[in-house]
Design a protein around this motif. Structure first.
Motif, short mmCIF file in Angstrom:
data_model
loop_
_atom_site.label_atom_id
_atom_site.label_comp_id
_atom_site.label_asym_id
_atom_site.label_seq_id
_atom_site.Cartn_x
_atom_site.Cartn_y
_atom_site.Cartn_z
N VAL A 16 0.87 -1.18 0.00
CA VAL A 16 0.00 0.00 0.00
C VAL A 16 0.90 1.23 0.00
CG1 VAL A 16 -1.77 1.30 1.25
CG2 VAL A 16 -1.87 -1.20 1.19
N ASP A 17 0.71 2.09 -1.00
CA ASP A 17 1.51 3.31 -1.15
C ASP A 17 3.01 2.99 -1.12
OD1 ASP A 17 -0.81 4.79 -1.38
OD2 ASP A 17 -0.89 5.25 0.76
N TYR B 273 2.22 -4.15 3.32
CA TYR B 273 0.98 -4.03 4.08
C TYR B 273 0.59 -5.36 4.74
CZ TYR B 273 -3.83 -3.01 5.36
OH TYR B 273 -4.99 -2.85 6.07
N SER C 100 -7.53 7.59 3.69
CA SER C 100 -6.87 8.49 2.74
C SER C 100 -6.89 7.82 1.37
CB SER C 100 -5.42 8.77 3.18
OG SER C 100 -4.66 7.58 3.13
N ASN C 101 -6.45 8.55 0.35
CA ASN C 101 -6.29 7.94 -0.97
C ASN C 101 -5.17 6.90 -0.87
OD1 ASN C 101 -8.21 9.70 -2.01
ND2 ASN C 101 -6.68 11.18 -2.63
N MET C 102 -5.36 5.74 -1.51
CA MET C 102 -4.37 4.67 -1.40
C MET C 102 -4.13 4.02 -2.75
SD MET C 102 -5.36 2.83 2.15
CE MET C 102 -5.56 3.80 3.63
N ILE C 103 -2.88 3.59 -2.95
CA ILE C 103 -2.49 2.84 -4.15
C ILE C 103 -2.07 1.45 -3.66
CG2 ILE C 103 -0.88 2.68 -6.07
CD1 ILE C 103 -0.65 5.78 -5.89
#
Length: 150
Positions: free
Chosen positions: A97-98, A102, A114-117
């Motif tokens: 993650v980000d 993770y 929050s925004n997550m990649i």
């Protein structure tokens, strides 16, 4: 007798102001407004969770992920399930993650604050390993492979 009352709404992090209602009816969508109080009034402020974006990237290696790669909008603080299924001959390694580790669980949950990649990683399964032990020959002759473990 009436008076003017100033109303002001300030959302906390992760929230946005939606509207004011007076006596259970829409009054205003402005964070700062005023109201004339000439009779008994019941005023309520409404806040909604700020939407956050989950970006699911294509996995590294071979396997499927849920949600499938793409962008998704969720309410702030939503809990999203992640599931990774490796293709035959592959094994799941980890979720990132980000850009940071993770989880190493194939199925896990993500708290969207929050925004997550997100990216999944799969590794090719190692081939089964067996040993061939070549022993000293009996008698005279040439053979290959040479004496030893292979």
């Amino acid at each position: 007798m009436s008076s003017i009352v100033e109303l002001e709404a300030t959302p906390e992090e992760g929230w946005i102001f939606d509207r004011w209602e007076v006596n259970e009816e829409f009054y205003s969508s402005e964070e700062a407004t005023s109201i004339e109080v000439d009779s008994e009034k019941r005023v309520k402020a409404f806040f909604v969770g700020k939407p956050v974006t989950l970006t699911m990237e294509e996995p590294v290696g071979e396997g499927n992920v849920v949600p499938v790669p793409g962008e998704y909008q969720f309410d702030y603080a939503a809990v999203v399930g992640l599931v990774a299924t490796p293709t035959e001959g592959w094994e799941f390694d980890r979720w990132q993650v980000d850009g940071a580790f993770y989880s190493s669980e194939e199925a896990t949950e993500l708290f969207m604050d929050s925004n997550m990649i997100v990216k999944a990683f799969f590794n090719e399964e190692p081939l089964a390993s067996v040993t061939l032990s070549m022993l000293q020959p009996i008698g005279q002759g040439v053979f290959a492979p040479a004496v030893g473990d292979h």
